[in-house]
Design a protein around this motif. Structure first.
Motif, PDB file in Angstrom:
ATOM      1  N   ALA A   6      -8.654   7.207  68.424  1.00  0.00           N
ATOM      2  CA  ALA A   6      -8.680   7.252  70.055  1.00  0.00           C
ATOM      3  C   ALA A   6     -10.044   7.917  70.345  1.00  0.00           C
ATOM      4  O   ALA A   6     -10.533   8.856  69.689  1.00  0.00           O
ATOM      5  CB  ALA A   6      -7.458   8.240  70.445  1.00  0.00           C
ATOM      6  N   ALA A   7     -10.484   7.317  71.494  1.00  0.00           N
ATOM      7  CA  ALA A   7     -11.758   8.115  72.006  1.00  0.00           C
ATOM      8  C   ALA A   7     -11.295   9.419  72.772  1.00  0.00           C
ATOM      9  O   ALA A   7     -10.120   9.667  73.092  1.00  0.00           O
ATOM     10  CB  ALA A   7     -12.314   7.144  73.274  1.00  0.00           C
ATOM     11  N   PRO A   8     -12.435  10.194  72.920  1.00  0.00           N
ATOM     12  CA  PRO A   8     -12.001  11.619  73.170  1.00  0.00           C
ATOM     13  C   PRO A   8     -11.854  11.500  74.690  1.00  0.00           C
ATOM     14  O   PRO A   8     -12.198  10.439  75.431  1.00  0.00           O
ATOM     15  CB  PRO A   8     -13.558  12.275  73.301  1.00  0.00           C
ATOM     16  CG  PRO A   8     -14.015  11.536  72.041  1.00  0.00           C
ATOM     17  CD  PRO A   8     -13.758  10.359  72.030  1.00  0.00           C
ATOM     18  N   GLU A   9     -11.015  12.624  75.157  1.00  0.00           N
ATOM     19  CA  GLU A   9     -10.516  12.411  76.527  1.00  0.00           C
ATOM     20  C   GLU A   9     -11.631  12.120  77.457  1.00  0.00           C
ATOM     21  O   GLU A   9     -12.596  12.745  77.491  1.00  0.00           O
ATOM     22  CB  GLU A   9      -9.620  13.790  77.159  1.00  0.00           C
ATOM     23  CG  GLU A   9      -9.097  13.908  78.359  1.00  0.00           C
ATOM     24  CD  GLU A   9      -7.583  13.624  78.295  1.00  0.00           C
ATOM     25  OE1 GLU A   9      -6.917  13.190  79.243  1.00  0.00           O
ATOM     26  OE2 GLU A   9      -6.994  13.573  77.312  1.00  0.00           O
ATOM     27  N   GLY A  10     -11.410  10.958  78.442  1.00  0.00           N
ATOM     28  CA  GLY A  10     -12.498  10.826  79.470  1.00  0.00           C
ATOM     29  C   GLY A  10     -13.344   9.899  78.963  1.00  0.00           C
ATOM     30  O   GLY A  10     -14.205   9.478  80.143  1.00  0.00           O
ATOM     31  N   GLN A  11     -13.375   9.565  78.022  1.00  0.00           N
ATOM     32  CA  GLN A  11     -14.551   8.511  77.360  1.00  0.00           C
ATOM     33  C   GLN A  11     -13.681   7.144  77.090  1.00  0.00           C
ATOM     34  O   GLN A  11     -12.726   7.074  76.214  1.00  0.00           O
ATOM     35  CB  GLN A  11     -15.092   8.818  76.246  1.00  0.00           C
ATOM     36  CG  GLN A  11     -16.121  10.202  76.294  1.00  0.00           C
ATOM     37  CD  GLN A  11     -16.952  10.547  75.104  1.00  0.00           C
ATOM     38  OE1 GLN A  11     -16.777  10.029  74.067  1.00  0.00           O
ATOM     39  NE2 GLN A  11     -17.644  11.701  75.347  1.00  0.00           N
ATOM     40  N   PRO A  12     -14.242   6.011  77.606  1.00  0.00           N
ATOM     41  CA  PRO A  12     -13.608   4.777  77.353  1.00  0.00           C
ATOM     42  C   PRO A  12     -13.916   4.316  75.956  1.00  0.00           C
ATOM     43  O   PRO A  12     -14.529   4.631  75.129  1.00  0.00           O
ATOM     44  CB  PRO A  12     -14.250   3.828  78.299  1.00  0.00           C
ATOM     45  CG  PRO A  12     -15.726   4.362  78.603  1.00  0.00           C
ATOM     46  CD  PRO A  12     -15.634   6.176  78.459  1.00  0.00           C
ATOM     47  N   LEU A  13     -12.887   3.477  75.395  1.00  0.00           N
ATOM     48  CA  LEU A  13     -13.200   2.888  74.259  1.00  0.00           C
ATOM     49  C   LEU A  13     -14.102   1.753  74.064  1.00  0.00           C
ATOM     50  O   LEU A  13     -14.080   1.074  75.286  1.00  0.00           O
ATOM     51  CB  LEU A  13     -11.643   2.391  73.560  1.00  0.00           C
ATOM     52  CG  LEU A  13     -10.596   3.116  73.298  1.00  0.00           C
ATOM     53  CD1 LEU A  13      -9.248   2.375  73.184  1.00  0.00           C
ATOM     54  CD2 LEU A  13     -11.024   4.077  72.114  1.00  0.00           C
ATOM     55  N   ASN A  14     -14.971   1.777  73.029  1.00  0.00           N
ATOM     56  CA  ASN A  14     -15.730   0.521  73.090  1.00  0.00           C
ATOM     57  C   ASN A  14     -15.051  -0.786  72.642  1.00  0.00           C
ATOM     58  O   ASN A  14     -15.234  -0.686  71.230  1.00  0.00           O
ATOM     59  CB  ASN A  14     -16.991   0.881  72.275  1.00  0.00           C
ATOM     60  CG  ASN A  14     -18.215  -0.128  72.536  1.00  0.00           C
ATOM     61  OD1 ASN A  14     -17.831  -1.173  73.079  1.00  0.00           O
ATOM     62  ND2 ASN A  14     -19.383   0.010  72.041  1.00  0.00           N
ATOM     63  N   LEU A  15     -14.349  -1.527  73.012  1.00  0.00           N
ATOM     64  CA  LEU A  15     -13.421  -2.636  72.279  1.00  0.00           C
ATOM     65  C   LEU A  15     -14.458  -3.708  71.947  1.00  0.00           C
ATOM     66  O   LEU A  15     -14.004  -4.319  70.840  1.00  0.00           O
ATOM     67  CB  LEU A  15     -12.501  -3.228  73.614  1.00  0.00           C
ATOM     68  CG  LEU A  15     -11.621  -2.188  74.157  1.00  0.00           C
ATOM     69  CD1 LEU A  15     -10.763  -2.712  75.346  1.00  0.00           C
ATOM     70  CD2 LEU A  15     -10.612  -1.657  73.072  1.00  0.00           C
ATOM     71  N   LEU A  16     -15.385  -3.904  72.395  1.00  0.00           N
ATOM     72  CA  LEU A  16     -16.341  -4.862  72.030  1.00  0.00           C
ATOM     73  C   LEU A  16     -17.400  -4.384  71.000  1.00  0.00           C
ATOM     74  O   LEU A  16     -18.611  -5.230  70.878  1.00  0.00           O
ATOM     75  CB  LEU A  16     -17.122  -5.701  72.932  1.00  0.00           C
ATOM     76  CG  LEU A  16     -16.045  -6.348  74.118  1.00  0.00           C
ATOM     77  CD1 LEU A  16     -16.790  -6.768  75.061  1.00  0.00           C
ATOM     78  CD2 LEU A  16     -15.170  -7.358  73.330  1.00  0.00           C
ATOM     79  N   ALA A  17     -17.189  -3.426  70.411  1.00  0.00           N
ATOM     80  CA  ALA A  17     -18.226  -2.920  69.467  1.00  0.00           C
ATOM     81  C   ALA A  17     -18.480  -3.916  68.006  1.00  0.00           C
ATOM     82  O   ALA A  17     -19.622  -3.751  67.617  1.00  0.00           O
ATOM     83  CB  ALA A  17     -17.672  -1.371  68.804  1.00  0.00           C
ATOM     84  N   ASP A  18     -17.646  -4.614  67.666  1.00  0.00           N
ATOM     85  CA  ASP A  18     -17.914  -5.491  66.614  1.00  0.00           C
ATOM     86  C   ASP A  18     -18.201  -6.813  66.960  1.00  0.00           C
ATOM     87  O   ASP A  18     -17.883  -7.856  66.116  1.00  0.00           O
ATOM     88  CB  ASP A  18     -16.347  -5.313  65.851  1.00  0.00           C
ATOM     89  CG  ASP A  18     -16.150  -4.065  64.999  1.00  0.00           C
ATOM     90  OD1 ASP A  18     -17.020  -3.211  64.822  1.00  0.00           O
ATOM     91  OD2 ASP A  18     -15.172  -3.651  64.772  1.00  0.00           O
ATOM     92  N   TRP A  19     -18.052  -6.930  68.129  1.00  0.00           N
ATOM     93  CA  TRP A  19     -18.486  -8.460  68.848  1.00  0.00           C
ATOM     94  C   TRP A  19     -19.749  -8.651  69.239  1.00  0.00           C
ATOM     95  O   TRP A  19     -20.457  -7.721  69.939  1.00  0.00           O
ATOM     96  CB  TRP A  19     -17.566  -8.641  70.059  1.00  0.00           C
ATOM     97  CG  TRP A  19     -15.930  -8.629  69.385  1.00  0.00           C
ATOM     98  CD1 TRP A  19     -15.271  -7.513  69.180  1.00  0.00           C
ATOM     99  CD2 TRP A  19     -15.361  -9.890  69.017  1.00  0.00           C
ATOM    100  NE1 TRP A  19     -14.132  -7.956  68.603  1.00  0.00           N
ATOM    101  CE2 TRP A  19     -14.033  -9.387  68.369  1.00  0.00           C
ATOM    102  CE3 TRP A  19     -15.617 -11.215  68.879  1.00  0.00           C
ATOM    103  CZ2 TRP A  19     -13.065 -10.212  68.047  1.00  0.00           C
ATOM    104  CZ3 TRP A  19     -14.571 -11.927  68.264  1.00  0.00           C
ATOM    105  CH2 TRP A  19     -13.259 -11.493  67.909  1.00  0.00           C
ATOM    106  N   ILE A  20     -20.380  -9.572  69.500  1.00  0.00           N
ATOM    107  CA  ILE A  20     -21.553  -9.915  70.268  1.00  0.00           C
ATOM    108  C   ILE A  20     -21.564 -11.210  70.913  1.00  0.00           C
ATOM    109  O   ILE A  20     -20.763 -12.137  70.814  1.00  0.00           O
ATOM    110  CB  ILE A  20     -22.851 -10.247  69.008  1.00  0.00           C
ATOM    111  CG1 ILE A  20     -22.553 -11.202  67.950  1.00  0.00           C
ATOM    112  CG2 ILE A  20     -23.521  -8.813  68.289  1.00  0.00           C
ATOM    113  CD1 ILE A  20     -23.822 -11.554  67.225  1.00  0.00           C
ATOM    114  N   SER A  21     -22.379 -11.201  72.118  1.00  0.00           N
ATOM    115  CA  SER A  21     -22.441 -12.303  72.912  1.00  0.00           C
ATOM    116  C   SER A  21     -22.876 -13.613  72.500  1.00  0.00           C
ATOM    117  O   SER A  21     -23.739 -13.262  71.443  1.00  0.00           O
ATOM    118  CB  SER A  21     -22.883 -11.956  74.326  1.00  0.00           C
ATOM    119  OG  SER A  21     -24.309 -11.738  74.191  1.00  0.00           O
TER     120      SER A  21
END
Length: 82
Positions: A6-21
């Motif tokens: 889990a991301a620390p409180e107040g910081q959003p998760l980086n859901l697309l960290a393993d993905w590229i456009s």
């Protein structure tokens, strides 16, 4: 199996960290974005995922696809008899 933390409180998760456009992958491969779109339509390129109108590629899937494209060089053909 990977576990997500889990991301620390107040910081959003980086859901697309393993993905590229598509544009990022096109730049990495040295091809046009339209080439990747054409490969997708022909089911020739790396697997992708659509989110709305955006197309994303999982880095590990692209790496596997690149490895699958590797070819062994055939022996050179000779002319005449040996």
């Amino acid at each position: 199996m990977q576990t997500t933390t889990a991301a620390p409180e107040g910081q959003p998760l980086n859901l697309l960290a393993d993905w590229i456009s598509r544009d990022q992958l096109a730049g990495e491969l040295g091809v046009a974005s339209d080439t990747l779109a054409r490969w997708e339509a022909r089911h020739e390129g790396p697997p992708c995922t659509r989110i709305g109108r955006k197309v994303f590629y999982r880095r590990t899937s692209v790496e596997a696809w690149i490895r699958a494209q590797e070819q062994v060089c055939p022996a050179p053909k000779t002319r005449g008899r040996r």
